[in-house]
Enzyme design. Structure first.
Site, short mmCIF file in Angstrom:
data_model
loop_
_atom_site.label_atom_id
_atom_site.label_comp_id
_atom_site.label_asym_id
_atom_site.label_seq_id
_atom_site.Cartn_x
_atom_site.Cartn_y
_atom_site.Cartn_z
N HIS A 23 79.68 52.45 25.85
CA HIS A 23 78.74 53.15 26.75
C HIS A 23 78.15 52.16 27.76
CE1 HIS A 23 78.12 56.02 23.15
NE2 HIS A 23 78.69 56.73 24.08
N LYS A 47 76.59 68.49 16.83
CA LYS A 47 76.32 67.21 16.16
C LYS A 47 74.97 67.15 15.46
CE LYS A 47 79.34 64.38 19.00
NZ LYS A 47 79.44 63.31 20.01
N ARG A 97 88.24 57.52 27.45
CA ARG A 97 88.85 56.45 26.66
C ARG A 97 90.36 56.66 26.55
NH1 ARG A 97 85.36 57.65 21.72
NH2 ARG A 97 85.69 59.65 22.74
N SER A 135 81.00 56.45 18.45
CA SER A 135 79.79 56.28 17.64
C SER A 135 80.08 56.65 16.18
CB SER A 135 78.66 57.12 18.20
OG SER A 135 78.38 56.72 19.52
#
Ligand code: COA
Length: 167
Positions: A23, A47, A97, A135
């Site tokens: 990040h 989440k 990514r 994460s």
């Protein structure tokens, strides 16, 4: 008379549970393109974060100098495009990514465009070193006592160690 150009502002939304070196890499890249980057902790209803909003804000703030007025950290419980308009941002920054990110990011960007045409989504490529991290993967490694140095800033590593030592 020459007109003064207003500063270009971008918002970088995410869950940041916790912020990673990937990040930070995207934020530094965005700062090369925009005058100001607002890092926004937004709600992803799918989440359940490990860290509270206050803990996440604190960890993000510790990544940057407090005198850097080109970075701001905020939260929103609403739509990210509404936050962007309210803060005069012209763009939403998202990091890519791998190809696997694309489907979801494409849908998100198109929905955001449908909701608000004045705000563009800008995709930035994550540095090669951060292509394989997320994460969740980092939290999983930390939960099992794995070495996560190098993929998160030291203060985030310490916060994860503390979280998991408490059980
Ligand atoms: N380096 C490392 N990891 C990265 C990364 C990078 N450069 N970029 C993303 N990731 C990881 C994150 O760590 C995260 O990992 P995780 O899934 O294991 O937690 C994952 O990629 C994607 O997370 P993030 O970028 O934080 O996005 P998100 O999917 O959690 O959040 C919101 C998406 C919050 C931005 C989106 O739901 C949102 O905008 N919500 C507000 C409501 C709204 O406007 N919705 C859209 C219109 S309906």
């Amino acid at each position: 008379m020459t007109e003064t150009k207003p500063p270009s502002v971008a918002v970088y939304p995410g869950t940041f549970d916790p912020i990673t070196n990937g990040h930070v890499d995207i934020i530094k890249r965005a700062l090369r393109m925009f005058d100001k980057v607002i890092i926004v902790i937004a709600v992803n209803t799918q989440k359940t974060p490990l860290f509270s909003i206050e803990e996440r804000i604190d960890m993000i703030n510790q990544c940057f100098s407090s005198t850097n007025d080109r970075i701001q950290v905020d939260i929103t419980t609403g739509l990210i495009v509404d936050f962007a308009v309210k803060n005069d941002a012209c763009a939403i920054v998202r990091g890519l990514r791998a190809v696997s990110d694309f489907d979801y990011e494409f849908q998100l960007a198109l929905m955001n465009r449908k909701l608000e045409r004045r705000v563009e989504t800008v995709f930035l490529m994550t540095g090669f070193r951060w292509i394989f991290i997320s994460s969740s993967i980092i939290k999983d490694a930390a939960r099992h006592g794995g070495d996560i140095s190098g993929v998160v800033p030291a203060h985030v590593r310490n916060a994860l160690a503390e979280k998991f030592s408490r059980g």
